[in-house]
Enzyme design. Structure first.
Site, PDB file in Angstrom:
ATOM      1  N   GLU A   1       0.703  -1.061  -0.085  1.00  0.00           N
ATOM      2  CA  GLU A   1       0.068  -0.177   0.085  1.00  0.00           C
ATOM      3  C   GLU A   1       0.696   1.203   0.152  1.00  0.00           C
ATOM      4  O   GLU A   1       0.468   2.272  -0.812  1.00  0.00           O
ATOM      5  CB  GLU A   1      -1.001  -0.031   1.250  1.00  0.00           C
ATOM      6  N   ASP A   2       1.759   1.312   0.745  1.00  0.00           N
ATOM      7  CA  ASP A   2       2.950   2.549   1.168  1.00  0.00           C
ATOM      8  C   ASP A   2       3.985   2.753   0.451  1.00  0.00           C
ATOM      9  O   ASP A   2       4.577   3.776   0.668  1.00  0.00           O
ATOM     10  CB  ASP A   2       2.710   2.875   2.569  1.00  0.00           C
TER      11      ASP A   2
END
Length: 710
Positions: free
Chosen positions: A76-77
């Site tokens: 996700e990051d």
């Protein structure tokens, strides 16, 4: 920051055969991917995944779960992809990381329909691999522990989300310790004053009475030694939020709350559990209605324990939980017990039950056509509820949430049985459908051909399954009746502002409110999904904002024929704001009852006398008498002050009677004229806040069902 060696060392304490190389590689990969990223607290971001991994290691989880925790934010990051994670660590871990990413992206804080859609997706994803949820819960727990670094509005949002979704989910999966900590951390943000007040009261109580826990624990150990039972005794004060919730549920102050201490007794064998129970009950008086045997009837998440409440030292109530060591492990770790390791081997705990069965049954129960808000309501009902165990006449066990009724029991057997239900017998005795069932009762459902679900059942049913089935049936079979009622409600509402509810006006309102046609709008209005005021506001917003004159008593009720008279029942004294039903009497008009009035049982077999009624929408006059049972201290000026408090809330005292007189207190029954439920709440709150008032309850007496006002 915790190092890779620290993490691996912790895992090795319970799993000497751990894949230390894979853990080290995951640690290094995660640290590399998050390099340069910082948390709002100023710490390196990777301290968060490491802390989550440590939390799961403390629960003795398998290697795949620990690695997932280290990598749960990489897809996700960071620049890491699913393919790269799969290449390095295998498909199982890549799927777990991807699952956590998808859960993270669900906007569970939304209050719109999207929340229910996402809730459905959450459970569908969870049913495939519960380790996804375990990582997400640990992720949320660490975020809540470090929430002070967030902005105040973000803290409130995350805390509400935690209280509504993650805490009950943890509890339902058997992880009670995590539920309690999540609730307390959220409570600290949402109501810091309430939490601090409870902590201050605990400190005062300990200063006044000393270490109660230590004394009661010592007493219990003495009794067990006398009985020759070897067991471990532990005691603790309940968490601040648990105390607060009990105060809210029971409407009691801290001083009047009794069972604020809990004790656990851990035995060697199941037989010893019952021996301990005997020893405890011989020494202390058991509190009626507070005994539960979850060993013979375990919860769906595998929880087993005996619960009893006894009057301990100085008459204080204490809750005692009795279970074996294996039962205790399941009670502490819940679903995590399925992936726990000890000495390098998966732990085979005979009492561990996979909660995936519950989640799978929940996702199967609601098909894709089910309304999202109904699905959300059902999920929350399932998660927050405890259980009772009842029997069919053939001896089959039916598990239901606490507070369930015979209607819920009937629908739990089969939707067809529930829809045809006209009554029930509990332990051979005929009871009304709104009776709350208790553990161990035998239920016989009485059905009749041609019976269909009634609108009032929505307020009687507790389980999501029953409510969904009732709503579906009402939509299919009672559409015409609700449309007619909706048309009557709009006619009255429009007349109140000097307008007519023409077909064109209603068509415009339906279009403005995004309904397909007028009938859809009227059905929603008749089934109480929207109010008449909302319909008026869609066309005449300025007129709807006006408060208007007080509603005349002759127009207070919607649903009566023009020639029908009505009066309020003395037994339940219904007031505007409460759901009501009318019982027709030949030559005497219609008597109004609240939907939960106990006196309605005598009319259960006379459905032709029941009339669906509603209070007129608007401001009612303060002419509805409600009896309030109040106990006050016998001090100078107290009664006068109480009367003044009631008058300050714009309420009139129409009668006052002394029920009991003692040297130190008086008990009175005060009849107060009120406008609606909000008015009643203001009066009750003002009275409860007075230091001379020890109890305030609304008086209801089924014996007055057939008594007319003088």
């Amino acid at each position: 920051m915790t190092t890779a060696d620290d993490l691996i060392g912790l895992v090795r304490t319970y799993n000497p055969r751990t894949n230390a190389k894979m853990l080290a590689e995951a640690y290094a990969f995660g640290e590399q991917m998050h390099d340069g990223q910082m948390r709002q607290s100023g710490e390196p971001y990777f301290t968060h995944p490491v802390a989550v991994a440590m939390l799961l290691a403390e629960q003795q989880m398998d290697d795949a779960t620990i690695v997932t925790a280290l990598l749960h934010d990489t897809i996700e990051d960071t620049k890491a992809s699913y393919a790269e994670v799969q290449k390095r660590f295998g498909r199982e871990i890549a799927d777990l990381v991807d699952g956590v990413t998808k859960l993270t992206n669900l906007q569970l804080h939304s209050t719109e329909t999207k929340q229910a859609e996402n809730f459905r997706k959450l459970f569908m994803a969870t049913s495939r691999d519960l380790r996804v949820t375990l990582v997400k819960l640990a992720d949320r727990l660490h975020n809540m522990r470090t929430i002070k670094a967030m902005k105040p509005e973000k803290q409130a949002q995350k805390s509400r989300e935690t209280m509504d979704i993650y805490a009950p989910l943890a509890g339902r999966m058997g992880m009670q310790w995590m539920r309690e900590e999540l609730e307390d951390l959220a409570f600290r943000v949402l109501n810091p004053e309430g939490r601090n007040s409870i902590i201050r009261r605990f400190i005062t109580l300990q200063r006044e009475s000393g270490d109660v826990i230590q004394r009661i624990t010592a007493d219990m150990r003495v009794e067990l030694e006398k009985a020759g039972i070897q067991a471990e005794v532990m005691g603790r004060a309940k968490k601040p939020y648990s105390i607060w919730r009990k105060m809210e549920e029971k409407q009691q102050s801290f001083g009047r709350l009794s069972d604020i201490y809990g004790f656990r007794i851990i035995t060697a064998t199941e037989a010893d559990c019952y021996r301990v129970l005997g020893a405890i009950h011989q020494r202390w008086r058991a509190v009626p209605g507070r005994f539960k045997d979850y060993i013979s009837q375990p919860k769906t998440n595998g929880y087993r324990s005996i619960h009893t409440t006894v009057s301990g030292r100085d008459g204080k109530r204490v809750e005692v939980q009795i279970r074996t060591r294996e039962m205790h492990e399941v009670a502490e770790t819940g679903v995590a017990a399925h992936w726990s390791y000890r000495d390098g081997e998966r732990v085979e705990n005979q009492f561990a039950v996979d909660p995936v069965q519950w989640i799978s049954s929940l996702t199967e129960r609601f098909d894709g056509d089910e309304d999202h808000d109904e699905f959300l309501e059902a999920v929350k009902l399932e998660m927050y509820s405890d259980q009772v165990f009842c029997f069919t006449p053939k001896g089959d066990v039916i598990k239901l949430p606490r507070g369930a009724t015979p209607l819920d029991f009937a629908y739990a057997i089969h939707t067809r049985i529930g829809s045809a239900c006209v009554g029930a017998k509990v332990d051979g005795i005929r009871v009304p459908l709104w009776t709350r069932l208790k553990n161990g009762q035998s239920i016989e459902v009485i059905t009749a051909e041609g019976q269909t679900p009634q609108a009032t059942w929505i307020d009687i049913a507790v389980t999501g399954r029953a409510k969904a089935a009732i709503r579906k049936s009402l939509r299919e079979e009672d559409r015409g009746r609700f449309v007619r009622l909706g048309r009557e409600l709009t006619r009255v509402a429009f007349e109140n502002i000097g307008k007519k509810a023409t077909d064109k006006a209603l068509s415009t309102a339906a279009k403005m409110m995004a309904y397909e046609d007028v009938d859809d709008l009227l059905w929603s209005l008749g089934s109480a999904e929207v109010s008449a005021r909302e319909v008026v506001a869609a066309i005449y917003p300025k007129l709807a904002e006006r408060r208007g004159d007080e509603i005349d008593q002759g127009r207070a009720i919607v649903g009566l024929d023009s020639n029908q008279t009505h009066r309020r029942a003395r037994c339940c004294q219904p007031i505007p704001g409460e759901r009501i039903v009318g019982i027709a009497f030949r030559g005497q008009g219609v008597v109004l009852h609240t939907i939960d009035c106990e006196a309605l049982v005598q009319y259960e077999e006379q459905p032709d006398r029941w009339i669906d009624l509603y209070w007129q929408d608007g401001h009612h006059k303060s002419v509805n008498a409600v009896s309030i049972d109040i106990s006050i201290s016998n001090d100078t000026g107290v009664l006068g002050r109480i009367c003044t408090l009631i008058g300050e809330q714009a309420a009139n005292i129409s009668d006052l009677r002394f029920i009991d007189r003692k040297p130190d207190y008086y008990r009175l029954l005060i009849d107060v004229d009120l406008s609606d439920t909000e008015h009643l709440h203001r009066v009750m709150t003002a009275l409860e806040a007075d230091s001379a008032v020890s109890s305030v309850i609304r008086k209801r007496d089924p014996a007055l069902a057939n008594v007319k006002d003088s």
